[in-house]
Design a protein around this motif. Structure first.
Motif, PDB file in Angstrom:
ATOM      1  N   LYS A   1     -60.866 -31.298  69.076  1.00 36.34           N
ATOM      2  CA  LYS A   1     -60.045 -32.463  68.750  1.00 36.34           C
ATOM      3  C   LYS A   1     -59.293 -32.941  69.987  1.00 36.34           C
ATOM      4  CE  LYS A   1     -57.356 -31.799  65.291  1.00 36.34           C
ATOM      5  NZ  LYS A   1     -56.526 -31.341  64.165  1.00 36.34           N
ATOM      6  N   TYR A   2     -58.756 -31.995  70.749  1.00 42.06           N
ATOM      7  CA  TYR A   2     -58.012 -32.337  71.960  1.00 42.06           C
ATOM      8  C   TYR A   2     -58.911 -33.079  72.946  1.00 42.06           C
ATOM      9  CZ  TYR A   2     -54.601 -31.767  75.718  1.00 42.06           C
ATOM     10  OH  TYR A   2     -53.685 -31.997  76.712  1.00 42.06           O
ATOM     11  N   GLN A   3     -60.150 -32.636  73.071  1.00 45.27           N
ATOM     12  CA  GLN A   3     -61.074 -33.266  74.023  1.00 45.27           C
ATOM     13  C   GLN A   3     -61.597 -34.604  73.521  1.00 45.27           C
ATOM     14  OE1 GLN A   3     -64.445 -30.857  75.160  1.00 45.27           O
ATOM     15  NE2 GLN A   3     -64.951 -32.234  76.839  1.00 45.27           N
ATOM     16  N   TYR A   4     -61.916 -34.704  72.235  1.00 43.78           N
ATOM     17  CA  TYR A   4     -62.613 -35.893  71.736  1.00 43.78           C
ATOM     18  C   TYR A   4     -61.692 -36.923  71.081  1.00 43.78           C
ATOM     19  CZ  TYR A   4     -66.953 -33.814  73.050  1.00 43.78           C
ATOM     20  OH  TYR A   4     -67.972 -33.291  73.803  1.00 43.78           O
ATOM     21  N   GLU A   5     -60.440 -36.628  70.949  1.00 44.99           N
ATOM     22  CA  GLU A   5     -59.475 -37.612  70.460  1.00 44.99           C
ATOM     23  C   GLU A   5     -58.230 -37.611  71.350  1.00 44.99           C
ATOM     24  OE1 GLU A   5     -59.931 -38.631  65.879  1.00 44.99           O
ATOM     25  OE2 GLU A   5     -58.771 -36.813  66.224  1.00 44.99           O
ATOM     26  N   PRO A   6     -58.395 -37.938  72.618  1.00 43.40           N
ATOM     27  CA  PRO A   6     -57.253 -37.866  73.542  1.00 43.40           C
ATOM     28  C   PRO A   6     -56.088 -38.756  73.119  1.00 43.40           C
ATOM     29  CG  PRO A   6     -59.114 -39.001  74.564  1.00 43.40           C
ATOM     30  CD  PRO A   6     -59.603 -38.434  73.266  1.00 43.40           C
ATOM     31  N   GLU A   7     -56.379 -39.851  72.447  1.00 42.70           N
ATOM     32  CA  GLU A   7     -55.313 -40.766  72.027  1.00 42.70           C
ATOM     33  C   GLU A   7     -54.445 -40.188  70.901  1.00 42.70           C
ATOM     34  OE1 GLU A   7     -58.758 -41.394  69.350  1.00 42.70           O
ATOM     35  OE2 GLU A   7     -58.571 -41.177  71.510  1.00 42.70           O
ATOM     36  N   ARG A   8     -54.907 -39.133  70.259  1.00 41.49           N
ATOM     37  CA  ARG A   8     -54.160 -38.537  69.145  1.00 41.49           C
ATOM     38  C   ARG A   8     -53.519 -37.204  69.516  1.00 41.49           C
ATOM     39  NH1 ARG A   8     -56.782 -38.733  63.626  1.00 41.49           N
ATOM     40  NH2 ARG A   8     -54.580 -38.675  63.134  1.00 41.49           N
TER      41      ARG A   8
ATOM     42  N   LEU B   1     -64.805 -38.206  62.754  1.00 37.45           N
ATOM     43  CA  LEU B   1     -65.901 -38.461  63.678  1.00 37.45           C
ATOM     44  C   LEU B   1     -67.156 -37.766  63.136  1.00 37.45           C
ATOM     45  CD1 LEU B   1     -64.060 -37.720  67.065  1.00 37.45           C
ATOM     46  CD2 LEU B   1     -64.610 -39.969  66.110  1.00 37.45           C
ATOM     47  N   THR B   2     -68.304 -38.363  63.362  1.00 38.33           N
ATOM     48  CA  THR B   2     -69.524 -37.722  62.897  1.00 38.33           C
ATOM     49  C   THR B   2     -69.772 -36.455  63.711  1.00 38.33           C
ATOM     50  OG1 THR B   2     -70.898 -39.026  64.374  1.00 38.33           O
ATOM     51  CG2 THR B   2     -70.575 -39.882  62.127  1.00 38.33           C
ATOM     52  N   LYS B   3     -70.412 -35.508  63.070  1.00 37.54           N
ATOM     53  CA  LYS B   3     -70.652 -34.215  63.700  1.00 37.54           C
ATOM     54  C   LYS B   3     -71.435 -34.349  65.004  1.00 37.54           C
ATOM     55  CE  LYS B   3     -73.128 -30.890  61.701  1.00 37.54           C
ATOM     56  NZ  LYS B   3     -73.565 -29.834  60.795  1.00 37.54           N
ATOM     57  N   ASP B   4     -72.318 -35.342  65.069  1.00 36.94           N
ATOM     58  CA  ASP B   4     -73.129 -35.500  66.283  1.00 36.94           C
ATOM     59  C   ASP B   4     -72.320 -35.986  67.490  1.00 36.94           C
ATOM     60  OD1 ASP B   4     -72.825 -38.079  65.284  1.00 36.94           O
ATOM     61  OD2 ASP B   4     -74.841 -38.710  65.854  1.00 36.94           O
ATOM     62  N   LYS B   5     -71.054 -36.360  67.285  1.00 33.85           N
ATOM     63  CA  LYS B   5     -70.175 -36.730  68.406  1.00 33.85           C
ATOM     64  C   LYS B   5     -69.782 -35.493  69.219  1.00 33.85           C
ATOM     65  CE  LYS B   5     -69.573 -41.136  67.529  1.00 33.85           C
ATOM     66  NZ  LYS B   5     -70.118 -42.159  68.384  1.00 33.85           N
ATOM     67  N   PHE B   6     -69.862 -34.325  68.569  1.00 37.49           N
ATOM     68  CA  PHE B   6     -69.489 -33.074  69.225  1.00 37.49           C
ATOM     69  C   PHE B   6     -70.754 -32.358  69.691  1.00 37.49           C
ATOM     70  CE2 PHE B   6     -66.353 -33.934  65.859  1.00 37.49           C
ATOM     71  CZ  PHE B   6     -65.206 -34.064  66.631  1.00 37.49           C
TER      72      PHE B   6
END
Length: 147
Positions: free
Chosen positions: A65-72, A123-128
């Protein structure tokens, strides 16, 4: 006089523990209810492993979450990362042999963390990434945060 610890085990677990500890300390081996003692020791080992897996999964999810949602990003996320990393480090300090177990379950925990991160973020699982973008050393490093 033999103490009926099996009945005590079924009626008052905490008292059974106290009684069993006293019997062990006094060397009264023949009076110990071995079957329940063995069962409890096995259960303790499973609990340690389950706690390690749970903490690792939560830590990996928050790193994703920290890596893929930096704005949050929030202090709450940082605290969760710190707390679960500390729990893992404490477990490994108390039981160094769990390091091997952590290595065995790392990918399984990552796969579950990936799914949980998807559910929590929307976020869809394929985003990770399919495989962990973090090494075990990075995950355990108290100063590591993904970019």
């Amino acid at each position: 006089m033999k103490i009926e610890t099996k009945t005590l085990y079924e009626q008052d677990f905490y008292r059974w523990i106290e009684t069993t500890v006293n019997l062990l300390q006094e060397g009264r081996w023949t009076e110990i209810e071995r079957e329940n003692l063995i069962e409890e020791l096995i259960s303790m080992g499973k609990s340690e492993r389950n706690a390690l897996k749970s903490n690792l999964r939560v830590l990996l999810m928050h790193l994703l979450k920290y890596q893929y949602e930096p704005e949050r990003r929030s202090n709450s996320w940082l605290y969760t990362i710190f707390e679960h990393r500390k729990r893992i480090q404490d477990s490994l300090q108390d039981s160094p042999s769990l390091k091997r177990y952590l290595e065995e379950v790392f990918e399984e925990c990552y796969k579950n963390a990936r799914k949980e991160a998807s559910l929590e973020t929307g976020l869809t699982k394929d985003k990770f990434p399919l495989n962990s973008p973090f090494s075990i050393d990075e995950v355990l490093d108290e100063d590591f945060l993904p970019v």
